[in-house]
Design a protein around this motif. Sequence first.
Motif, PDB file in Angstrom:
ATOM      1  N   ILE A 240      -8.914  17.786  42.013  1.00 50.19           N
ATOM      2  CA  ILE A 240      -9.782  17.706  43.192  1.00 50.19           C
ATOM      3  C   ILE A 240      -9.945  16.235  43.518  1.00 50.19           C
ATOM      4  O   ILE A 240     -10.405  15.446  42.678  1.00 50.19           O
ATOM      5  CB  ILE A 240     -11.149  18.363  42.924  1.00 50.19           C
ATOM      6  N   GLN A 241      -9.576  15.846  44.754  1.00 49.83           N
ATOM      7  CA  GLN A 241      -9.553  14.423  45.098  1.00 49.83           C
ATOM      8  C   GLN A 241     -10.369  14.129  46.354  1.00 49.83           C
ATOM      9  O   GLN A 241     -10.328  14.876  47.334  1.00 49.83           O
ATOM     10  CB  GLN A 241      -8.108  13.959  45.298  1.00 49.83           C
ATOM     11  N   ASN A 242     -11.085  13.029  46.275  1.00 49.16           N
ATOM     12  CA  ASN A 242     -11.785  12.493  47.433  1.00 49.16           C
ATOM     13  C   ASN A 242     -10.905  11.478  48.163  1.00 49.16           C
ATOM     14  O   ASN A 242     -10.927  11.388  49.384  1.00 49.16           O
ATOM     15  CB  ASN A 242     -13.089  11.838  46.977  1.00 49.16           C
ATOM     16  N   LEU A 243     -10.116  10.724  47.390  1.00 43.13           N
ATOM     17  CA  LEU A 243      -9.150   9.768  47.907  1.00 43.13           C
ATOM     18  C   LEU A 243      -7.818  10.021  47.216  1.00 43.13           C
ATOM     19  O   LEU A 243      -7.784  10.418  46.042  1.00 43.13           O
ATOM     20  CB  LEU A 243      -9.610   8.331  47.642  1.00 43.13           C
ATOM     21  N   PRO A 244      -6.700   9.793  47.892  1.00 37.77           N
ATOM     22  CA  PRO A 244      -5.399  10.033  47.252  1.00 37.77           C
ATOM     23  C   PRO A 244      -5.097   8.986  46.195  1.00 37.77           C
ATOM     24  O   PRO A 244      -5.656   7.892  46.187  1.00 37.77           O
ATOM     25  CB  PRO A 244      -4.417   9.938  48.424  1.00 37.77           C
ATOM     26  N   GLY A 245      -4.193   9.338  45.298  1.00 40.59           N
ATOM     27  CA  GLY A 245      -3.793   8.410  44.252  1.00 40.59           C
ATOM     28  C   GLY A 245      -4.269   8.865  42.889  1.00 40.59           C
ATOM     29  O   GLY A 245      -5.373   9.401  42.733  1.00 40.59           O
ATOM     30  N   TYR A 246      -3.417   8.677  41.891  1.00 32.14           N
ATOM     31  CA  TYR A 246      -3.735   9.076  40.526  1.00 32.14           C
ATOM     32  C   TYR A 246      -2.908   8.208  39.586  1.00 32.14           C
ATOM     33  O   TYR A 246      -2.108   7.381  40.030  1.00 32.14           O
ATOM     34  CB  TYR A 246      -3.418  10.575  40.337  1.00 32.14           C
ATOM     35  N   ALA A 247      -3.093   8.383  38.290  1.00 39.97           N
ATOM     36  CA  ALA A 247      -2.327   7.630  37.311  1.00 39.97           C
ATOM     37  C   ALA A 247      -0.830   7.822  37.559  1.00 39.97           C
ATOM     38  O   ALA A 247      -0.397   8.869  38.050  1.00 39.97           O
ATOM     39  CB  ALA A 247      -2.694   8.089  35.905  1.00 39.97           C
ATOM     40  N   LEU A 248      -0.042   6.804  37.214  1.00 36.92           N
ATOM     41  CA  LEU A 248       1.408   6.794  37.430  1.00 36.92           C
ATOM     42  C   LEU A 248       1.753   6.890  38.908  1.00 36.92           C
ATOM     43  O   LEU A 248       2.867   7.253  39.275  1.00 36.92           O
ATOM     44  CB  LEU A 248       2.081   7.945  36.663  1.00 36.92           C
ATOM     45  N   LEU A 249       0.765   6.568  39.771  1.00 33.47           N
ATOM     46  CA  LEU A 249       0.940   6.599  41.225  1.00 33.47           C
ATOM     47  C   LEU A 249       1.283   7.996  41.743  1.00 33.47           C
ATOM     48  O   LEU A 249       1.938   8.147  42.773  1.00 33.47           O
ATOM     49  CB  LEU A 249       2.026   5.596  41.649  1.00 33.47           C
ATOM     50  N   LEU A 250       0.843   9.029  41.016  1.00 31.24           N
ATOM     51  CA  LEU A 250       1.028  10.402  41.480  1.00 31.24           C
ATOM     52  C   LEU A 250       0.114  10.667  42.666  1.00 31.24           C
ATOM     53  O   LEU A 250      -1.048  10.272  42.674  1.00 31.24           O
ATOM     54  CB  LEU A 250       0.715  11.394  40.346  1.00 31.24           C
ATOM     55  N   ASN A 251       0.640  11.350  43.659  1.00 27.41           N
ATOM     56  CA  ASN A 251      -0.096  11.597  44.890  1.00 27.41           C
ATOM     57  C   ASN A 251      -0.172  13.100  45.132  1.00 27.41           C
ATOM     58  O   ASN A 251       0.625  13.665  45.884  1.00 27.41           O
ATOM     59  CB  ASN A 251       0.582  10.892  46.067  1.00 27.41           C
ATOM     60  N   PHE A 252      -1.129  13.748  44.469  1.00 28.41           N
ATOM     61  CA  PHE A 252      -1.274  15.194  44.581  1.00 28.41           C
ATOM     62  C   PHE A 252      -1.712  15.617  45.977  1.00 28.41           C
ATOM     63  O   PHE A 252      -1.270  16.635  46.494  1.00 28.41           O
ATOM     64  CB  PHE A 252      -2.292  15.704  43.549  1.00 28.41           C
ATOM     65  N   THR A 253      -2.613  14.847  46.565  1.00 30.49           N
ATOM     66  CA  THR A 253      -3.164  15.210  47.882  1.00 30.49           C
ATOM     67  C   THR A 253      -3.040  14.011  48.818  1.00 30.49           C
ATOM     68  O   THR A 253      -4.022  13.301  49.066  1.00 30.49           O
ATOM     69  CB  THR A 253      -4.636  15.644  47.762  1.00 30.49           C
ATOM     70  N   PRO A 254      -1.852  13.771  49.365  1.00 30.87           N
ATOM     71  CA  PRO A 254      -1.642  12.573  50.187  1.00 30.87           C
ATOM     72  C   PRO A 254      -2.485  12.535  51.452  1.00 30.87           C
ATOM     73  O   PRO A 254      -2.669  11.466  52.039  1.00 30.87           O
ATOM     74  CB  PRO A 254      -0.141  12.640  50.524  1.00 30.87           C
ATOM     75  N   ARG A 255      -3.025  13.680  51.884  1.00 34.60           N
ATOM     76  CA  ARG A 255      -3.825  13.711  53.104  1.00 34.60           C
ATOM     77  C   ARG A 255      -5.315  13.496  52.844  1.00 34.60           C
ATOM     78  O   ARG A 255      -6.113  13.489  53.784  1.00 34.60           O
ATOM     79  CB  ARG A 255      -3.622  15.047  53.824  1.00 34.60           C
ATOM     80  N   ALA A 256      -5.693  13.340  51.580  1.00 30.48           N
ATOM     81  CA  ALA A 256      -7.108  13.103  51.271  1.00 30.48           C
ATOM     82  C   ALA A 256      -7.578  11.835  51.981  1.00 30.48           C
ATOM     83  O   ALA A 256      -6.889  10.822  51.976  1.00 30.48           O
ATOM     84  CB  ALA A 256      -7.300  12.980  49.765  1.00 30.48           C
ATOM     85  N   ASP A 257      -8.762  11.909  52.580  1.00 27.72           N
ATOM     86  CA  ASP A 257      -9.224  10.833  53.447  1.00 27.72           C
ATOM     87  C   ASP A 257     -10.324   9.996  52.801  1.00 27.72           C
ATOM     88  O   ASP A 257     -10.281   8.785  52.778  1.00 27.72           O
ATOM     89  CB  ASP A 257      -9.711  11.419  54.776  1.00 27.72           C
ATOM     90  N   GLY A 258     -11.354  10.630  52.263  1.00 24.54           N
ATOM     91  CA  GLY A 258     -12.489   9.886  51.724  1.00 24.54           C
ATOM     92  C   GLY A 258     -13.538   9.573  52.764  1.00 24.54           C
ATOM     93  O   GLY A 258     -14.587   9.006  52.444  1.00 24.54           O
ATOM     94  N   ARG A 259     -13.265   9.975  54.032  1.00 19.04           N
ATOM     95  CA  ARG A 259     -14.230   9.757  55.104  1.00 19.04           C
ATOM     96  C   ARG A 259     -14.323  10.966  56.032  1.00 19.04           C
ATOM     97  O   ARG A 259     -14.871  10.866  57.124  1.00 19.04           O
ATOM     98  CB  ARG A 259     -13.837   8.515  55.916  1.00 19.04           C
TER      99      ARG A 259
END
Length: 319
Positions: A218-237
């Motif tokens: 579950i992501q508020n902003l994209p990005g994770y360890a090893l630069l994994l991008n599970f949810t590239p559309r996550a905005d945070g705003r």
Amino acid sequence: MHLESPISGFTTFGEERLRQSIVLVFNPKSGKGKSEARMRELAVAVQARNIDPICLDANDSAIEELRKRHALRKLSAVVVCGGDGTLNSVLNCAPPDLPIAVFPCGTSNLMSRRIRMPCNPQAAARVLAARKVQKFDCGRVGERLFLLTLSAGFDAAITHCLEAQRHGPINRLSFVAPIYHSIREYDFPQLRITARRDGITPKSVGSTVEYVSRWCFIQNLPGYALLLNFTPRADGRDGLLDYCLFERPGFLNGLFFIYRVLLGRHRLLKDCHVGRSQSIHVECLDPSKTVSVQLDGEDAGTLPIDVEVVPNRATFIIP
């Protein structure tokens, strides 16, 4: 997260000068243990711009001093000199309206990468002096906030194991033993994820959607360890949390999932589910199993949990 008395060298200021002061919080366990030295470099750089730095150790207890200065309007910002875990701790302790800046000194530094905060002390001091700010949503579990990612399952078990054996600074090799332990011990129980549909109240017919999976991000902003991008559309705003779920159990299936994430093609898998929601409930279908939870790289207990978005909760100083 607790803070303590200021470190000598940047602490003795008259009352009239405190109006221009900022607090620099460092974590001696962040990155390779060099966060204090980097913090002092930043302190010298901001002093050259007529800003008084107050340096605090993030592992001790002076949070009340920070809150007092802020309440008296004698504090303009808090700067986190550490990684995403230290940032999460400060986020959960600092007053909600106090601007936060992040000076990357940790292992992954995902938030600083996201907002492109410079690593150079002089460049970072220029950003602090300019004081350009932006609001971000936060996720919340109970009373605990997260800015980036919450996950439940295998990777959270690694975080739990790492936290249990950690005694000082870590690097990427520190994860080898926890990963090995989790491969041997974690058996991938089924998780039930119930998400409220976008913009629909819980009382509406068909207002929730339910999944059963073995992996949950579950992501508020994209990005994770090893630069994994599970949810590239996550905005945070956008007032929503993005989720990514994967049904297949097992470490080898997890490697295949990561491979598809790196290609940006995981959303095409039939057993991968992505979506957005304002609130999400996660539980383990086997009550005899203990499933760990991590948020922003920090151990955060076990399932079940209720996750919700808190719009515009954090104010960040950005380049």
